[in-house]
Design an enzyme around this catalytic site. Structure first.
Site, PDB file in Angstrom:
ATOM      1  N   HIS A   6       0.828  -1.200   0.000  1.00  0.00           N
ATOM      2  CA  HIS A   6       0.000   0.000   0.000  1.00  0.00           C
ATOM      3  C   HIS A   6       0.866   1.255   0.000  1.00  0.00           C
ATOM      4  O   HIS A   6       2.067   1.196   0.196  1.00  0.00           O
ATOM      5  CB  HIS A   6      -0.959   0.016   1.203  1.00  0.00           C
ATOM      6  CG  HIS A   6      -0.301   0.254   2.516  1.00  0.00           C
ATOM      7  ND1 HIS A   6       0.226  -0.759   3.287  1.00  0.00           N
ATOM      8  CD2 HIS A   6      -0.077   1.394   3.223  1.00  0.00           C
ATOM      9  CE1 HIS A   6       0.728  -0.262   4.394  1.00  0.00           C
ATOM     10  NE2 HIS A   6       0.571   1.054   4.378  1.00  0.00           N
ATOM     11  N   GLU A  56      -3.773   3.912   1.412  1.00  0.00           N
ATOM     12  CA  GLU A  56      -4.149   4.122   2.815  1.00  0.00           C
ATOM     13  C   GLU A  56      -4.381   5.608   3.045  1.00  0.00           C
ATOM     14  O   GLU A  56      -3.503   6.430   2.774  1.00  0.00           O
ATOM     15  CB  GLU A  56      -3.019   3.635   3.727  1.00  0.00           C
ATOM     16  CG  GLU A  56      -3.240   3.941   5.195  1.00  0.00           C
ATOM     17  CD  GLU A  56      -2.028   3.605   6.044  1.00  0.00           C
ATOM     18  OE1 GLU A  56      -1.819   4.315   7.051  1.00  0.00           O
ATOM     19  OE2 GLU A  56      -1.275   2.660   5.707  1.00  0.00           O
ATOM     20  N   HIS A  75       4.343  11.209  -6.116  1.00  0.00           N
ATOM     21  CA  HIS A  75       2.964  11.078  -6.558  1.00  0.00           C
ATOM     22  C   HIS A  75       2.588   9.602  -6.692  1.00  0.00           C
ATOM     23  O   HIS A  75       3.447   8.734  -6.735  1.00  0.00           O
ATOM     24  CB  HIS A  75       2.732  11.795  -7.897  1.00  0.00           C
ATOM     25  CG  HIS A  75       3.514  11.222  -9.027  1.00  0.00           C
ATOM     26  ND1 HIS A  75       4.792  11.655  -9.322  1.00  0.00           N
ATOM     27  CD2 HIS A  75       3.241  10.237  -9.921  1.00  0.00           C
ATOM     28  CE1 HIS A  75       5.252  10.967 -10.355  1.00  0.00           C
ATOM     29  NE2 HIS A  75       4.339  10.092 -10.723  1.00  0.00           N
ATOM     30  N   GLU A 117      -1.007  10.999 -10.803  1.00  0.00           N
ATOM     31  CA  GLU A 117      -0.758  10.941 -12.244  1.00  0.00           C
ATOM     32  C   GLU A 117      -1.735   9.973 -12.898  1.00  0.00           C
ATOM     33  O   GLU A 117      -1.997   8.889 -12.381  1.00  0.00           O
ATOM     34  CB  GLU A 117       0.682  10.468 -12.505  1.00  0.00           C
ATOM     35  CG  GLU A 117       1.046  10.409 -13.967  1.00  0.00           C
ATOM     36  CD  GLU A 117       2.483   9.953 -14.190  1.00  0.00           C
ATOM     37  OE1 GLU A 117       2.885   9.882 -15.359  1.00  0.00           O
ATOM     38  OE2 GLU A 117       3.200   9.662 -13.197  1.00  0.00           O
TER      39      GLU A 117
END
Length: 122
Positions: A6, A56, A75, A117
């Site tokens: 994550h 998360e 990002h 993105e």
């Protein structure tokens, strides 16, 4: 062997962020919320329904101010099956913050200023 599990974004308004991520990216909560009895934090994991990767979102009670994201040189990236349709949707939402037509990508910002993105499927 290690595999991705994550990625975390800390948010100032969890419900606003949950609404944004579902509307903008189709990400929905997976599993149950993690919240201690003292109410000091809440963690919600979001998934795309296709992969095991999760985003998360963490809300911290004692950090109500905006997060300092520096120059946003990090990002998260998501791949769009129908890039043009998703781009139109993000234009309508007004969340596109940067486009690079030469590379065929663009970025949106979430309510806390994190950049995401959007890339076309290969």
């Amino acid at each position: 062997m290690l595999t991705f599990n994550h990625f975390n974004f800390n948010v100032t308004d969890l419900e606003r962020s949950l609404e944004f991520y579902e509307k903008a990216l189709g990400l929905k909560p997976v599993g149950k919320r993690i919240a201690p009895a003292d109410g000091s934090f809440i963690i919600v994991y979001l998934g795309d329904g296709k992969t095991d990767f999760r985003l998360e979102l963490t809300w911290l009670r004692d950090h109500p101010q905006k997060y300092d994201l520096g120059e946003c040189e990090f990002h998260l990236a998501l791949q769009a099956d129908d890039y043009e349709k998703v781009h139109r949707h993000h234009e309508e939402m007004g969340c596109i913050c940067f486009e690079n037509p030469a590379m065929g990508i663009y970025f949106i910002t979430d309510p806390d200023g994190y950049w995401i993105e959007i890339v076309p499927s290969k």
